[in-house]
Design a protein around this motif. Structure first.
Motif, short mmCIF file in Angstrom:
data_model
loop_
_atom_site.label_atom_id
_atom_site.label_comp_id
_atom_site.label_asym_id
_atom_site.label_seq_id
_atom_site.Cartn_x
_atom_site.Cartn_y
_atom_site.Cartn_z
N GLY A 1 17.38 35.48 -19.14
CA GLY A 1 18.74 35.60 -19.99
C GLY A 1 18.84 33.77 -20.37
O GLY A 1 18.09 33.16 -20.91
N ASN B 1 13.21 37.22 -23.07
CA ASN B 1 14.31 37.59 -24.03
C ASN B 1 14.43 36.02 -24.71
O ASN B 1 13.55 35.23 -24.72
CB ASN B 1 15.62 38.05 -23.62
CG ASN B 1 16.29 36.98 -22.45
OD1 ASN B 1 15.59 36.45 -21.54
ND2 ASN B 1 17.27 36.50 -23.02
N VAL C 1 20.49 33.35 -26.31
CA VAL C 1 21.64 33.97 -27.19
C VAL C 1 21.72 33.31 -28.63
O VAL C 1 20.67 32.36 -28.84
CB VAL C 1 23.02 33.72 -26.54
CG1 VAL C 1 23.08 34.50 -25.24
CG2 VAL C 1 23.25 32.33 -26.14
N TYR D 1 13.34 42.02 -23.54
CA TYR D 1 14.75 42.27 -23.87
C TYR D 1 15.39 41.69 -24.91
O TYR D 1 15.22 40.42 -24.97
CB TYR D 1 15.46 42.32 -22.16
CG TYR D 1 17.04 42.44 -22.61
CD1 TYR D 1 17.64 43.92 -22.82
CD2 TYR D 1 18.05 41.46 -22.40
CE1 TYR D 1 18.71 43.87 -22.93
CE2 TYR D 1 19.40 41.92 -22.55
CZ TYR D 1 19.83 43.05 -22.82
OH TYR D 1 21.01 43.07 -22.77
N GLY E 1 18.68 42.33 -26.33
CA GLY E 1 20.08 42.83 -26.35
C GLY E 1 21.19 41.61 -26.57
O GLY E 1 22.30 42.08 -27.10
N GLU E 2 20.96 40.38 -25.97
CA GLU E 2 22.22 39.53 -26.06
C GLU E 2 22.07 38.49 -27.42
O GLU E 2 22.90 37.72 -27.59
CB GLU E 2 22.16 38.67 -24.76
CG GLU E 2 22.18 39.44 -23.58
CD GLU E 2 23.44 40.17 -23.75
OE1 GLU E 2 24.64 39.79 -24.18
OE2 GLU E 2 23.45 41.47 -22.92
N ASN E 3 21.05 39.03 -28.09
CA ASN E 3 20.73 38.01 -29.44
C ASN E 3 21.06 38.61 -30.69
O ASN E 3 20.11 39.46 -31.20
CB ASN E 3 19.51 37.25 -29.14
CG ASN E 3 19.25 36.27 -30.05
OD1 ASN E 3 19.62 36.12 -31.44
ND2 ASN E 3 18.79 34.98 -29.42
N LYS E 4 22.05 38.50 -31.41
CA LYS E 4 22.11 39.32 -32.78
C LYS E 4 21.43 38.92 -33.78
O LYS E 4 21.07 39.69 -34.45
CB LYS E 4 23.75 39.15 -33.02
CG LYS E 4 24.79 39.83 -31.95
CD LYS E 4 24.55 41.14 -31.89
CE LYS E 4 25.70 41.81 -30.96
NZ LYS E 4 25.46 43.17 -30.73
N GLU F 1 25.73 33.09 -19.13
CA GLU F 1 25.59 34.25 -20.49
C GLU F 1 26.62 35.15 -20.71
O GLU F 1 27.21 35.46 -21.69
CB GLU F 1 24.32 34.91 -20.01
CG GLU F 1 23.71 35.63 -21.14
CD GLU F 1 22.22 36.15 -20.94
OE1 GLU F 1 21.94 37.11 -21.92
OE2 GLU F 1 21.74 36.09 -19.84
N GLN F 2 27.09 35.63 -19.57
CA GLN F 2 28.11 36.62 -19.61
C GLN F 2 29.32 36.15 -18.60
O GLN F 2 28.64 36.35 -17.23
CB GLN F 2 27.76 38.03 -19.68
CG GLN F 2 27.13 38.48 -20.66
CD GLN F 2 27.13 39.93 -20.84
OE1 GLN F 2 27.66 40.81 -20.08
NE2 GLN F 2 25.94 40.44 -21.55
#
Length: 235
Positions: free
Chosen positions: A29, A55, A58, A79, A81-84, A225-226
């Motif tokens: 992350g 990953n 972001v 992974y 999932g957090e990067n559009k 990150e979140q």
């Protein structure tokens, strides 16, 4: 023994970058990522990178910065999932992606650093992960062959280093950093604190300096990150 310390991330990467290179970037992350070296890699203008990382950060931080500038040609990761932008480039066919189960990715890096060209694992058997790979039975169970990974350059982040590159990591920020440092043909570490050689307790060193060629002291934003919060309870 020569001093491995460089004055800036830019200087620490001088002479190491070239188009089409393979780069391992430690972190999970945004935890334990080499923030300064990623920025220096972006500013170097190197392109067609194959990036090996769990990953890609972001959208506006970490390896996501190199996706924004289209400097990454292929990702070998676990992974996304957090990067559009990562998702968009992959689904549109602009970015090559080699998916790995997370444990398999970690072991591929560890194997590369240990000089092990390949290993067998049950993870992924019977799925898309196994397509095109050698299958072999051990004690009645099917395994697939996975290859070790080695990079042209590994960039990692540690809490503390001495001038010979012996590293100490901070708790979970250790994550992928040690095996990726071991698997780099050249490894550059950015650290929060630099101390003289001989001042670290040998029993506390997580990664020996033999695996690290260059060290730079960085400044860190350490983004979360979140952020998850809840309403304060009153008793």
């Amino acid at each position: 023994m020569s001093n491995k310390v460089y004055n800036s991330a830019k200087e620490a990467l001088e002479g190491l970058t070239f188009d089409g290179m393979t780069v391992m970037a430690g972190g999970f992350g945004l935890c334990g990522i080499p923030e300064n070296l990623i920025l220096a890699l972006r500013d170097s203008g190197v392109k067609d990178i194959t990036a090996i990382s769990n990953n890609a950060g972001v959208d506006d931080f970490g390896l996501g910065l190199l996706l924004q500038t289209r400097q990454i040609k292929k990702m070998i990761s676990s992974y996304v999932g957090e990067n559009k932008e990562f998702e968009r480039q992959y689904l549109s066919g602009e970015l090559e992606l080699e998916f790995n189960p997370q444990g398999t990715l970690a072991e591929r890096c560890r194997a590369g650093g240990a000089g092990i060209p390949g290993f067998y694992t049950k993870t992924g058997v019977g799925t898309l992960v196994a397509e095109g790979k050698e299958h072999r039975d051990f004690d009645g169970e099917t395994y697939i062959l996975e290859t070790g990974l080695v990079s042209d350059l590994s960039i990692v982040k540690a809490e503390k280093a001495d001038t010979q590159g012996n590293l100490i990591f901070n708790k979970t920020a250790r994550n992928f950093n040690p095996p990726m440092a071991m698997a780099g043909k050249v490894t550059v570490a950015e650290v929060e604190e630099l101390v003289p050689t001989g001042s670290l307790n040998p029993d506390e060193i997580h990664l020996p300096g033999i695996f690290v060629q260059r060290v730079v002291k960085g400044t860190f934003e350490k983004r979360i990150e979140q952020r998850t919060t809840r309403k304060r309870e009153h008793y």
